[in-house]
Design an enzyme around this catalytic site. Structure first.
Site, PDB file in Angstrom:
ATOM      1  N   ASP A  70      18.599   1.692   0.482  1.00  0.00           N
ATOM      2  CA  ASP A  70      19.145   0.536  -0.239  1.00  0.00           C
ATOM      3  C   ASP A  70      20.651   0.351  -0.078  1.00  0.00           C
ATOM      4  O   ASP A  70      21.336  -0.083  -1.012  1.00  0.00           O
ATOM      5  CB  ASP A  70      18.755   0.615  -1.717  1.00  0.00           C
ATOM      6  CG  ASP A  70      17.330   0.090  -1.918  1.00  0.00           C
ATOM      7  OD1 ASP A  70      16.928  -0.823  -1.172  1.00  0.00           O
ATOM      8  OD2 ASP A  70      16.630   0.601  -2.805  1.00  0.00           O
TER       9      ASP A  70
ATOM     10  N   ASP B  15      11.102  -4.946   0.428  1.00  0.00           N
ATOM     11  CA  ASP B  15      12.439  -5.139  -0.126  1.00  0.00           C
ATOM     12  C   ASP B  15      13.532  -4.921   0.924  1.00  0.00           C
ATOM     13  O   ASP B  15      14.606  -5.511   0.864  1.00  0.00           O
ATOM     14  CB  ASP B  15      12.717  -4.156  -1.285  1.00  0.00           C
ATOM     15  CG  ASP B  15      11.515  -3.844  -2.144  1.00  0.00           C
ATOM     16  OD1 ASP B  15      10.384  -3.946  -1.646  1.00  0.00           O
ATOM     17  OD2 ASP B  15      11.694  -3.482  -3.310  1.00  0.00           O
TER      18      ASP B  15
ATOM     19  N   GLY C 228      -1.366  -0.657   4.181  1.00  0.00           N
ATOM     20  CA  GLY C 228      -0.495  -1.176   3.140  1.00  0.00           C
ATOM     21  C   GLY C 228      -0.887  -0.604   1.790  1.00  0.00           C
ATOM     22  O   GLY C 228      -2.073  -0.494   1.469  1.00  0.00           O
TER      23      GLY C 228
ATOM     24  N   ARG D 179       7.768  -9.926  -7.073  1.00  0.00           N
ATOM     25  CA  ARG D 179       9.115  -9.714  -6.541  1.00  0.00           C
ATOM     26  C   ARG D 179       9.067  -9.338  -5.067  1.00  0.00           C
ATOM     27  O   ARG D 179       9.952  -9.719  -4.292  1.00  0.00           O
ATOM     28  CB  ARG D 179       9.895  -8.677  -7.347  1.00  0.00           C
ATOM     29  CG  ARG D 179      11.362  -8.674  -6.964  1.00  0.00           C
ATOM     30  CD  ARG D 179      12.272  -8.054  -7.987  1.00  0.00           C
ATOM     31  NE  ARG D 179      12.132  -6.628  -8.161  1.00  0.00           N
ATOM     32  CZ  ARG D 179      11.559  -6.040  -9.198  1.00  0.00           C
ATOM     33  NH1 ARG D 179      11.060  -6.760 -10.179  1.00  0.00           N
ATOM     34  NH2 ARG D 179      11.497  -4.726  -9.282  1.00  0.00           N
TER      35      ARG D 179
ATOM     36  N   TRP E 169      11.095 -11.072  -2.154  1.00  0.00           N
ATOM     37  CA  TRP E 169      11.927 -10.408  -1.129  1.00  0.00           C
ATOM     38  C   TRP E 169      11.501 -10.915   0.252  1.00  0.00           C
ATOM     39  O   TRP E 169      12.327 -11.050   1.158  1.00  0.00           O
ATOM     40  CB  TRP E 169      11.799  -8.887  -1.185  1.00  0.00           C
ATOM     41  CG  TRP E 169      12.369  -8.168  -2.380  1.00  0.00           C
ATOM     42  CD1 TRP E 169      11.758  -7.161  -3.073  1.00  0.00           C
ATOM     43  CD2 TRP E 169      13.654  -8.343  -3.018  1.00  0.00           C
ATOM     44  NE1 TRP E 169      12.574  -6.711  -4.095  1.00  0.00           N
ATOM     45  CE2 TRP E 169      13.749  -7.412  -4.085  1.00  0.00           C
ATOM     46  CE3 TRP E 169      14.740  -9.197  -2.781  1.00  0.00           C
ATOM     47  CZ2 TRP E 169      14.869  -7.312  -4.917  1.00  0.00           C
ATOM     48  CZ3 TRP E 169      15.852  -9.104  -3.619  1.00  0.00           C
ATOM     49  CH2 TRP E 169      15.912  -8.179  -4.658  1.00  0.00           C
TER      50      TRP E 169
HETATM   51  N1  GLY Z   1      14.025  -3.011  -4.499  1.00  0.00           N
HETATM   52  C1  GLY Z   1      13.390  -2.473  -5.619  1.00  0.00           C
HETATM   53  C2  GLY Z   1      12.838  -3.476  -6.538  1.00  0.00           C
HETATM   54  O1  GLY Z   1      12.815  -4.666  -6.239  1.00  0.00           O
HETATM   55  O2  GLY Z   1      12.418  -3.074  -7.616  1.00  0.00           O
END
Ligand code: GLY
Length: 391
Positions: free
Chosen positions: A104, A164, A222, A236, A240
């Site tokens: 990250d 992400d 996956g 989420r 992303w």
């Molecule tokens: N990148 C980690 C999340 O979206 O929780």
């Protein structure tokens, strides 16, 4: 199921509402900076209030990025001074390898240090961000052609990428630009290719994470961590994918990524509930008592606004309007209105919801989270100016 006809009946945020929401968000940030001046809020609030946290998570860059966005709007030097103090902390963190054994680096260093360099010419910001890009290169697997997200490098139980990570790639493109060394861009391009090939399902939903074979580097399967189940669409993650495909196209100009953007975005819109604030997983729809994830909504809106720069007029209008409908919903239903209510900006986010079939740790359910606050402010900024990306 949200039909296109139903979606297009939802009102768009007006320029006045956008300006008003942006003004409010900046005012709140100007108050919150007193509490988090040369320090950081944790990833998510508790009962809508953040407490101070060390610079050791994947999320601290969002608070600094929020300060930069608010500074761009207000030109208030307190915001700039606080952000620059935080940049020093990011430099210290990367120089001393404090909790940097993960992928990250982009989430941490783009909105904080790349932004500092772009907005003020900060050499500390540039140095920190290049070091972070170098650190990220160490997580690339030549055989599998991807960046490993978490855990010990090469360990079979962590030999995977996660969706992400598409948003960690802009740091590498930027690093190639400022250093003149193509190695960052080259690896980013290979990772994006691998991710795009494997992480999007035939129905246009997305996997959260994807495993590869440690011996051959070939795709295996996956699996979710934060979604409801392996086969579901974590909202989420899908968001992303939207923003990730938009930035991938903006950096690489590969027409395939426009198509992927359309597929993942249309899936996202089709699975929004009636009020347009996404549930935390698209297994849930209108009427469910499950919590929402407002951060997914605002991330998706940013991605739509980014990609609209590259589309023909009709399509650009459709996705810009889509972002404006989603932002209207989030401003009306999730925006913090006063410092008595919260020291964040955006209510009703969900960091991680534990279910019997996923592997995350429960936390930050129906709370503010720092990336929700950041992307809320970014989306409002995008709607009011020709904003130059920190990504
Ligand atoms: N990148 C980690 C999340 O979206 O929780």
């Amino acid at each position: 199921m949200m039909t296109r006809e139903k979606f297009e009946k939802y009102p768009m945020i007006s320029p006045e509402e956008t300006e008003q929401a942006l003004k409010k968000a900046v005012e709140l940030t100007e108050v919150n900076v007193k509490e988090f001046y040369d320090c950081f809020p944790g990833a998510n609030s508790e009962n809508n209030f953040y407490s101070e946290f060390e610079n050791t998570d994947w999320t601290e860059g969002f608070w600094t990025g929020e300060l930069w966005l608010a500074y761009e709007k207000s030109q208030n030097d307190v915001l700039k001074d606080a952000a620059l103090k935080q940049v020093d902390k990011f430099l210290y963190r990367i120089e001393n390898h404090i909790k940097t054994d993960h992928h990250d680096m982009g989430f941490l260093y783009s909105p904080s240090c790349v932004a500092a360099y772009k907005l003020t010419g900060s050499e500390a910001g540039k140095k920190a961000a290049v070091l972070a890009a170098d650190n990220l290169l160490g997580r690339f697997h030549e055989k599998g052609e991807f960046f490993q997200a978490w855990g010990e490098m090469g360990a079979p139980d962590n030999y995977r990428l996660i969706i992400d990570c598409l948003m960690n790639m802009p740091l590498l493109f930027w690093a190639s630009e400022v250093t003149g060394d193509a190695k960052y861009r080259e690896k980013a391009e290979r990772h994006i290719k691998t991710a795009m090939k494997n992480i999007i399902r035939p129905d246009n939903s997305t996997y959260h994470t994807y495993f590869f074979d440690t011996e051959t580097g070939m795709p295996k399967k996956g699996v979710t961590c934060q979604g409801n189940r392996d086969g579901s669409a974590w909202s989420r993650g899908q968001a992303w994918g939207i923003y990730g495909s938009a930035v991938a196209y903006s950096k690489l100009g590969n027409a395939e990524y426009i198509d992927i953007f359309r597929r993942v975005t249309d899936y996202f819109i089709e699975h929004l509930p009636d009020d347009l604030v996404p549930y935390w997983d698209f297994d849930f729809d209108t009427g469910s008592d499950e919590p929402r994830d407002s951060s997914a909504g605002v991330i998706a809106a940013c991605g739509m606004l980014e990609m609209s720069k590259y589309l023909d007029d009709a399509e650009a209008e459709y996705y810009t309007n889509a972002a404006m409908r989603i932002m209207k919903a989030h401003v009306d239903l999730c925006a913090v209105q006063s410092t008595e209510q919260s020291n964040g900006l955006l209510l009703h986010g969900t960091y991680a919801r534990k279910t019997p079939t996923n592997t995350c740790t429960n936390g930050g359910v129906d709370e503010c989270n720092t990336w929700g606050d950041y992307f809320y402010l970014e989306a409002l900024t995008r709607l009011t100016t020709d904003w130059k990306l920190y990504w």
